[in-house]
Write a protein that holds these residues in place. Structure first.
Motif, PDB file in Angstrom:
ATOM      1  N   SER A   7     -86.880  -9.669   7.420  1.00 11.23           N
ATOM      2  CA  SER A   7     -87.624  -9.917   6.191  1.00 11.23           C
ATOM      3  C   SER A   7     -87.847 -11.405   6.046  1.00 11.23           C
ATOM      4  CB  SER A   7     -86.838  -9.367   5.003  1.00 11.23           C
ATOM      5  OG  SER A   7     -87.546  -9.597   3.809  1.00 11.23           O
ATOM      6  N   ALA A  10     -86.194 -15.740   0.965  1.00 12.48           N
ATOM      7  CA  ALA A  10     -86.406 -15.752  -0.488  1.00 12.48           C
ATOM      8  C   ALA A  10     -85.267 -16.520  -1.115  1.00 12.48           C
ATOM      9  CB  ALA A  10     -86.452 -14.350  -1.050  1.00 12.48           C
ATOM     10  N   ASP A 297     -83.687  -7.443  -2.215  1.00 16.91           N
ATOM     11  CA  ASP A 297     -84.768  -8.425  -2.176  1.00 16.91           C
ATOM     12  C   ASP A 297     -86.078  -7.789  -1.717  1.00 16.91           C
ATOM     13  OD1 ASP A 297     -85.657 -11.318  -2.215  1.00 16.91           O
ATOM     14  OD2 ASP A 297     -86.077 -10.822  -0.128  1.00 16.91           O
ATOM     15  N   GLU A 298     -86.003  -6.974  -0.678  1.00 15.67           N
ATOM     16  CA  GLU A 298     -87.208  -6.312  -0.177  1.00 15.67           C
ATOM     17  C   GLU A 298     -87.774  -5.334  -1.202  1.00 15.67           C
ATOM     18  OE1 GLU A 298     -88.659  -3.565   3.627  1.00 15.67           O
ATOM     19  OE2 GLU A 298     -86.574  -4.229   3.462  1.00 15.67           O
ATOM     20  N   ARG A 301     -89.517  -7.323  -3.899  1.00 13.64           N
ATOM     21  CA  ARG A 301     -90.759  -7.918  -3.388  1.00 13.64           C
ATOM     22  C   ARG A 301     -91.900  -6.898  -3.348  1.00 13.64           C
ATOM     23  NH1 ARG A 301     -90.936 -12.762  -1.088  1.00 13.64           N
ATOM     24  NH2 ARG A 301     -88.985 -13.937  -0.970  1.00 13.64           N
ATOM     25  N   LYS A 302     -91.599  -5.703  -2.859  1.00 17.02           N
ATOM     26  CA  LYS A 302     -92.643  -4.683  -2.746  1.00 17.02           C
ATOM     27  C   LYS A 302     -93.177  -4.288  -4.121  1.00 17.02           C
ATOM     28  CE  LYS A 302     -91.194  -2.584   1.635  1.00 17.02           C
ATOM     29  NZ  LYS A 302     -90.637  -1.373   2.285  1.00 17.02           N
ATOM     30  N   ALA A 305     -95.184  -7.181  -5.727  1.00 19.32           N
ATOM     31  CA  ALA A 305     -96.534  -7.300  -5.144  1.00 19.32           C
ATOM     32  C   ALA A 305     -97.509  -6.353  -5.841  1.00 19.32           C
ATOM     33  CB  ALA A 305     -96.478  -7.002  -3.646  1.00 19.32           C
ATOM     34  N   HIS A 360     -86.478 -14.192  -8.150  1.00 17.06           N
ATOM     35  CA  HIS A 360     -87.599 -13.437  -8.721  1.00 17.06           C
ATOM     36  C   HIS A 360     -87.591 -13.522 -10.253  1.00 17.06           C
ATOM     37  CE1 HIS A 360     -88.516 -11.643  -4.804  1.00 17.06           C
ATOM     38  NE2 HIS A 360     -87.225 -11.459  -4.656  1.00 17.06           N
TER      39      HIS A 360
END
Length: 519
Positions: A7, A10, A297-298, A301-302, A305, A360
């Motif tokens: 990944s 971040a 984190d992933e 992020r998704k 977005a 974030h």
């Protein structure tokens, strides 16, 4: 062990990384840019969760006014005092899955006349409704915290939910406002957040996102409160890898939507039938826990977005209102009570997630760890009149300076890697912010349970003379406090001095470290 998908970086955190990405001989360096303030880290990122589950409320916090255990109007003095020391900003109640079977009128009026129900979600035990709306708000007022109330969508009606909001917030002379006054609280309660249902994809009704979005619009049409006390409205969102809920809700749930919730739990094995032990686990499960918790984190992020596409003005928050570790229950305990031991591993997991949430901060404005007392990744464990603080409690305590702090960009170079068989996670996770007191604070986490790591620190825009703070670590991966040894693991003071214009911090193995930067 399954392959781990790489990944992007971040705020110094990776979800996964090839072992060859950082040579073992490279020196880790952390640069903080104090001249480029980012988003504010909302204090509610450090929110808590109290569900009617096991001894999380009853016995753990609520003992009743007649109890010999010292209490204030039924709430344990020792537990409330310890939580106040965490500066708990927010408490979510009454669930969880319990919320979608909770009828608020069962929990008002004289406690001796309240109906006894069965808690069908958690252990099938009697629920006497001793803790209801008034008792909950008494708790948050004692804590100095805000209230997050979860409404019953699953077995409730729009009328029931609307009347509860009116009962809590009405300023006029309606019959519900007068009923609230009769029950002991003439002034409106302050409801900071209100959620329409919980886990609608599962225990909240096994719904599709499109169906739930229609229900959300239907219910919120009737959820009215005076403008000065209107709570932020939260839609029940997705979990794990499912982003469909964020897509649909940010597009279709239009009525006063302030945030979408999200749930993600860290299971060492990834198998709900055999999650892994809370203590006595092998290093392979320490490693798999690090891998799986960093997937947060992933997931964020998704979903972010999608929000950036559908809500470029960033009006909609992304609230991780259930998260934490989930292990096999403690042997010999009620499996429906979700009691598990809390170790150094849990503190490391908590700190890794804090650092992700900070990265974030523009969207993640509230989270709630599951849960506050005696359930899952608890801050506090009680047994009758005894109480102990867990490593997770201390992680929260160490991170208090980050509440309402302003995030600062960081660059983490030449990071080490912890892993095996060609797979790994970043050895060091980091975050930085300028606190409300004006100081720069830095958090470092070492995921490697065997090796310490030296990290050189540079703060652009500020000279460094020294750093001072605390470090939490122990000899054993599963170090934990017990009633026989309640202080087996706790933070220790830490400081380091600059030399030759540079400052190097030695981060012990399996450690959480938070410090302020002094000129």
């Amino acid at each position: 062990m399954k392959a781990i998908k790489p990944s992007l970086i971040a705020a110094g955190v990776l979800t996964a990384l090839s072992v060859l990405a950082a040579p073992a001989f490279a020196q880790v360096s952390l640069r903080v840019d104090a001249n480029q303030p980012g988003a504010v880290i909302n204090k509610d990122v450090y929110g808590q969760f109290a569900e009617h589950l096991g001894t999380g409320i009853y016995e753990g916090m609520w003992v009743g006014p007649e109890s010999k255990i010292p209490n204030v109007r039924g709430w344990r003095k020792d537990v409330v005092g310890a939580l106040k020391d965490l500066h708990v900003p927010l408490v979510r109640w009454p669930g969880g899955c319990f919320a979608d079977e909770y009828h608020w009128r069962d929990g008002i009026g004289p406690r001796s006349k309240r109906p006894v129900k069965v808690n069908t979600n958690w252990g099938g035990v009697p629920e006497n409704n001793a803790v209801g709306t008034h008792e909950f708000f008494d708790l948050v007022e004692q804590l100095g915290a805000d209230a997050y109330v979860n409404g019953n969508l699953g077995t409730g009606t729009p009328q029931e939910m609307a009347e509860w909001v009116e009962y809590m917030t009405s300023e006029g002379k309606s019959s519900l406002a007068e009923l609230r006054a009769k029950n002991g609280h003439p002034a409106p309660f302050k409801v900071a957040y209100f959620a329409v249902g919980n886990e609608a994809w599962g225990c909240g009704g096994n719904m599709k996102p499109e169906y739930y979005a229609s229900l959300y619009n239907h219910y919120t049409t009737f959820l009215k409160a005076p403008p000065n006390v209107r709570p932020k409205m939260i839609a029940s969102g997705g979990n794990d890898n499912d982003t469909a809920w964020t897509e649909v809700l940010s597009r279709d749930a239009a009525r006063g939507l302030d945030a979408i919730s999200f749930h993600y739990y860290t299971l060492p094995t990834g198998n709900w039938d055999k999650k892994g032990a809370a203590i006595g686990f092998p290093e392979t499960e320490w490693f798999s826990t690090m891998v799986r918790t960093l997937r947060m984190d992933e997931h964020i992020r998704k979903n972010v977005a999608i929000l950036d596409k559908n809500d470029p003005q960033k009006k909609i928050g992304f609230y991780v209102d259930e998260w934490g570790t989930w292990y096999d229950v403690e042997p010999g305990t009620n499996p429906g009570f979700l009691f598990q031991r809390n170790t150094l591993r849990d503190a490391v997991v908590a700190a890794l997630n804090f650092n992700i949430f900070h990265a974030h901060a523009d969207r993640v404005r509230m989270t709630n760890i599951a849960q506050m007392v005696n359930v899952l990744q608890a801050m506090i464990i009680t047994e009758k009149d005894k109480m102990l603080l867990t490593p997770t409690y201390y992680a929260y305590q160490m991170y208090v300076p980050f509440q309402d702090a302003t995030s600062l960009p960081i660059t983490l170079a030449n990071n080490t890697v912890y892993g095996e068989n060609g797979q790994g996670v970043p050895g060091i996770s980091a975050s930085a912010a300028r606190g409300k007191d004006g100081k720069v604070y830095v958090a470092l986490v070492n995921t490697n349970p065997r090796e310490a790591t030296d990290v050189t620190l540079d703060v652009a825009g500020q000279a460094i003379g020294a750093v001072r703070g605390q470090v939490l670590t122990a000899a054993a991966m599963d170090a934990h406090n017990t009633f026989e040894q309640p202080q087996a693991i706790k933070p220790a003071p830490f400081s380091a001095q600059a030399a030759g214009g540079k400052l190097t911090v030695k981060v012990p193995a399996k450690a959480v470290m938070v410090f302020s930067v002094e000129g």
